[in-house]
Design a protein around this motif. Structure first.
Motif, PDB file in Angstrom:
ATOM      1  N   LYS A  55       0.832  -1.203   0.000  1.00  0.00           N
ATOM      2  CA  LYS A  55       0.000   0.000   0.000  1.00  0.00           C
ATOM      3  C   LYS A  55       0.867   1.254   0.000  1.00  0.00           C
ATOM      4  CE  LYS A  55      -3.542   2.417   2.728  1.00  0.00           C
ATOM      5  NZ  LYS A  55      -4.248   2.923   1.531  1.00  0.00           N
ATOM      6  N   CYS A  56       1.985   1.220   0.745  1.00  0.00           N
ATOM      7  CA  CYS A  56       2.901   2.362   0.772  1.00  0.00           C
ATOM      8  C   CYS A  56       3.412   2.660  -0.639  1.00  0.00           C
ATOM      9  CB  CYS A  56       4.066   2.077   1.716  1.00  0.00           C
ATOM     10  SG  CYS A  56       5.245   3.428   1.854  1.00  0.00           S
ATOM     11  N   ILE A  57       3.771   1.621  -1.372  1.00  0.00           N
ATOM     12  CA  ILE A  57       4.297   1.796  -2.730  1.00  0.00           C
ATOM     13  C   ILE A  57       3.218   2.310  -3.674  1.00  0.00           C
ATOM     14  CG2 ILE A  57       5.264   0.579  -4.721  1.00  0.00           C
ATOM     15  CD1 ILE A  57       6.557  -1.381  -2.630  1.00  0.00           C
ATOM     16  N   THR A  58       2.032   1.719  -3.640  1.00  0.00           N
ATOM     17  CA  THR A  58       0.963   2.145  -4.558  1.00  0.00           C
ATOM     18  C   THR A  58       0.476   3.549  -4.218  1.00  0.00           C
ATOM     19  OG1 THR A  58      -0.692   0.991  -3.188  1.00  0.00           O
ATOM     20  CG2 THR A  58       0.224  -0.215  -5.055  1.00  0.00           C
ATOM     21  N   ASP A  59       0.394   3.866  -2.924  1.00  0.00           N
ATOM     22  CA  ASP A  59      -0.023   5.210  -2.537  1.00  0.00           C
ATOM     23  C   ASP A  59       1.038   6.254  -2.893  1.00  0.00           C
ATOM     24  OD1 ASP A  59      -2.347   4.149  -1.589  1.00  0.00           O
ATOM     25  OD2 ASP A  59      -1.905   4.452   0.548  1.00  0.00           O
ATOM     26  N   MET A  86      10.828 -11.452   0.386  1.00  0.00           N
ATOM     27  CA  MET A  86       9.504 -10.876   0.634  1.00  0.00           C
ATOM     28  C   MET A  86       9.417  -9.461   0.065  1.00  0.00           C
ATOM     29  SD  MET A  86       7.606  -9.933   4.240  1.00  0.00           S
ATOM     30  CE  MET A  86       7.405 -11.632   4.782  1.00  0.00           C
ATOM     31  N   GLU A  87      10.479  -8.678   0.221  1.00  0.00           N
ATOM     32  CA  GLU A  87      10.465  -7.322  -0.313  1.00  0.00           C
ATOM     33  C   GLU A  87      10.315  -7.328  -1.835  1.00  0.00           C
ATOM     34  OE1 GLU A  87      13.241  -3.318  -0.770  1.00  0.00           O
ATOM     35  OE2 GLU A  87      13.546  -4.596   0.976  1.00  0.00           O
ATOM     36  N   ILE A  88      11.044  -8.213  -2.502  1.00  0.00           N
ATOM     37  CA  ILE A  88      10.934  -8.296  -3.962  1.00  0.00           C
ATOM     38  C   ILE A  88       9.521  -8.684  -4.372  1.00  0.00           C
ATOM     39  CG2 ILE A  88      11.719  -9.528  -6.021  1.00  0.00           C
ATOM     40  CD1 ILE A  88      13.741  -7.515  -4.991  1.00  0.00           C
ATOM     41  N   ARG A  89       8.924  -9.643  -3.664  1.00  0.00           N
ATOM     42  CA  ARG A  89       7.540 -10.026  -3.970  1.00  0.00           C
ATOM     43  C   ARG A  89       6.594  -8.852  -3.757  1.00  0.00           C
ATOM     44  NH1 ARG A  89       8.997 -14.771  -1.240  1.00  0.00           N
ATOM     45  NH2 ARG A  89       7.889 -14.104   0.646  1.00  0.00           N
ATOM     46  N   ASN A  90       6.828  -8.081  -2.694  1.00  0.00           N
ATOM     47  CA  ASN A  90       5.969  -6.918  -2.431  1.00  0.00           C
ATOM     48  C   ASN A  90       6.071  -5.896  -3.556  1.00  0.00           C
ATOM     49  OD1 ASN A  90       4.894  -7.794   0.019  1.00  0.00           O
ATOM     50  ND2 ASN A  90       6.605  -6.979   1.206  1.00  0.00           N
ATOM     51  N   TRP A  91       7.292  -5.626  -4.017  1.00  0.00           N
ATOM     52  CA  TRP A  91       7.464  -4.709  -5.147  1.00  0.00           C
ATOM     53  C   TRP A  91       6.746  -5.235  -6.388  1.00  0.00           C
ATOM     54  CZ3 TRP A  91       8.987   0.138  -5.146  1.00  0.00           C
ATOM     55  CH2 TRP A  91       9.864   0.611  -4.177  1.00  0.00           C
ATOM     56  N   SER A  92       6.938  -6.522  -6.657  1.00  0.00           N
ATOM     57  CA  SER A  92       6.347  -7.111  -7.864  1.00  0.00           C
ATOM     58  C   SER A  92       4.823  -7.013  -7.841  1.00  0.00           C
ATOM     59  CB  SER A  92       6.787  -8.570  -7.989  1.00  0.00           C
ATOM     60  OG  SER A  92       6.258  -9.165  -9.143  1.00  0.00           O
ATOM     61  N   GLU A  93       4.228  -7.313  -6.695  1.00  0.00           N
ATOM     62  CA  GLU A  93       2.768  -7.267  -6.591  1.00  0.00           C
ATOM     63  C   GLU A  93       2.252  -5.831  -6.605  1.00  0.00           C
ATOM     64  OE1 GLU A  93       1.107  -9.736  -3.548  1.00  0.00           O
ATOM     65  OE2 GLU A  93       2.556 -11.346  -3.914  1.00  0.00           O
ATOM     66  N   ALA A  94       2.955  -4.935  -5.934  1.00  0.00           N
ATOM     67  CA  ALA A  94       2.509  -3.536  -5.891  1.00  0.00           C
ATOM     68  C   ALA A  94       2.582  -2.890  -7.271  1.00  0.00           C
ATOM     69  CB  ALA A  94       3.355  -2.745  -4.897  1.00  0.00           C
ATOM     70  N   LEU A  95       3.624  -3.215  -8.031  1.00  0.00           N
ATOM     71  CA  LEU A  95       3.805  -2.625  -9.365  1.00  0.00           C
ATOM     72  C   LEU A  95       3.105  -3.431 -10.452  1.00  0.00           C
ATOM     73  CD1 LEU A  95       7.631  -1.726  -9.246  1.00  0.00           C
ATOM     74  CD2 LEU A  95       5.679  -0.272  -8.646  1.00  0.00           C
TER      75      LEU A  95
END
Length: 423
Positions: free
Chosen positions: A288-292, A319-328
């Protein structure tokens, strides 16, 4: 009217380079600043390597008077003042001893602790009934806002002068706080940044938590291994980064060089709910931080050319890479280039966000992507998510239009800043 915010000055005190020229050369060439630390060996730390800036007594005297250096014992304030004053001068601003403060300029300069070495010294003197020997600057060196107070006095700042603190997110937060103040018209320029003390009294708790590597005491430069399958924990580091943020109109009026524009960003917390804890990020909040941040900056995910991640060389990297991938919503060969400065400097804790933001802005301004060293054995979970070519091991000369910089900290707090090349 909302104002555009640009970066007109940079200052850096890092384990692999003190000053912009040395630091730029180091990150372009993949030079590590991590070395064996004899004090950590003496104290029987598991991790006996660190990233500590090398600063001579002669260099200190370029920033502090002999009187100020008497009884001075705060590496964090030293690093912060050096980086902050360098950024101010790099922006083409003069240091004048006017009677009135500069009402248009301020600083938001963060830290995790202040003067922990001075604090320890003070405790021993008090216990030994030597209170009068503490010196007149003990309070200024140990109060949390010591770094911003020193900078405010040296530069004559009359706008907001404060210190923020949010663990490893501190540096990213200081930039966004400065951005908001300038955008709203409450200041024309703010010196943003963060710093972290050096030494065992800062790093001991992390060693006790067993989150620092212990496998590379004989090979320090190989110790910090973000995104690597053989990563075994972070290497403790320290230093300071500073960025002079300025109203675009004001910067143009004085003919300032512009490194990049701050498009916006976001700060949030996972509330230590779900998978979030005091020491682990909540993936929902990170995404959410990335998308916002993208929404706030007015961009879409396909506009991001590069990411400078938090990526500490712990089990959380995948986990961080997965979060970036899903957010973007980008993966494989479509994923942006991504790198981690920690491979060269270790984890500079409260200074990490600002030190890494200086590296990020240099990439945008000069058009390059610095290499990830110690990542020849990419973690398999990361390799499944994004193309290995998006994690460069060699310097890439490339124009970067937009770069996203993120920091994630203890307390389940997150920050993401969007930098744009200024045309």
């Amino acid at each position: 009217m909302e104002r555009r915010v640009v970066i007109t000055g940079l200052g850096i005190v890092a384990p692999n380079g003190v000053g912009l020229d040395a630091f730029t050369s180091a990150i372009k060439n993949g030079i590590s600043g991590i070395k064996f630390d004899s004090e950590l060996e003496r104290l029987q730390f598991s991790c006996q390597i660190s990233g500590t800036p090398e600063i001579s007594e002669e260099i200190k005297r370029n920033y502090f008077t002999e009187l100020e250096l008497r009884n001075f014992n705060s590496t964090g304030i030293l690093y912060g003042v050096m980086a902050g004053m360098d950024a101010w001068k790099d922006a083409g601003l003069s240091i004048e001893n006017n009677e009135n403060p500069d009402w248009d300029s301020g600083t938001i300069f963060g830290t995790g602790t202040s003067g922990i070495e001075k604090f320890r010294e003070s405790i021993y003197k008090i216990d030994d009934f030597q209170t009068r020997k503490l010196g007149s600057t003990a309070v200024a060196q140990t109060m949390n806002s010591g770094v911003s107070a020193y900078l405010g006095g040296k530069l004559g700042l009359g706008n907001q002068v404060t210190t923020n603190s949010s663990a490893c997110t501190t540096g990213a937060e200081s930039i966004l706080m400065a951005y908001e103040r300038i955008k709203s018209g409450q200041a024309k320029r703010i010196l943003a940044g963060s710093t972290s003390d050096s030494g065992p009294y800062i790093w001991g708790g992390f060693d006790a938590m067993k989150v620092c590597t212990f496998k590379h005491n004989e090979s320090p430069e190989q110790g910090s291994r973000p995104m690597s399958a053989t990563a075994s924990g972070f290497v403790p580091g320290s230093g300071a980064g500073a960025l002079l943020l300025e109203d675009l109109e004001t910067a143009m009026a004085r003919g300032a060089r512009i490194y990049a524009e701050v498009l916006g960003g976001n700060i949030n917390s996972g509330g230590q709910r779900g998978l979030g804890t005091m020491t682990a990020p909540n993936p929902v909040a990170v995404q959410k931080c990335i998308t916002d941040a993208m929404t706030n900056a007015g961009i879409t995910s396909d506009a991001i050319d590069a990411i400078n991640g938090h990526l500490t060389a712990t089990s959380k990297d995948a986990m961080e890479i997965r979060n970036w991938s899903e957010a973007l919503n980008r993966k494989g060969a479509d994923f942006p280039y991504i790198n981690s400065l920690k491979s060269m400097v270790g984890h500079c804790l409260s200074a990490s966000g600002s030190v890494e933001s200086v590296a990020s802005v240099l990439q945008v301004y000069h058009g390059f992507i610095f290499p990830n060293i110690n990542c020849d054995d990419l973690h398999p979970e990361i390799a499944e998510c994004i193309d290995a070519a998006r994690i460069p091991r060699q310097l890439i000369e490339k124009d970067i239009a937009i770069l996203a910089k993120a920091s994630f900290g203890f307390g389940d707090v997150n920050g993401c800043v969007i930098f744009k090349k200024y045309n």
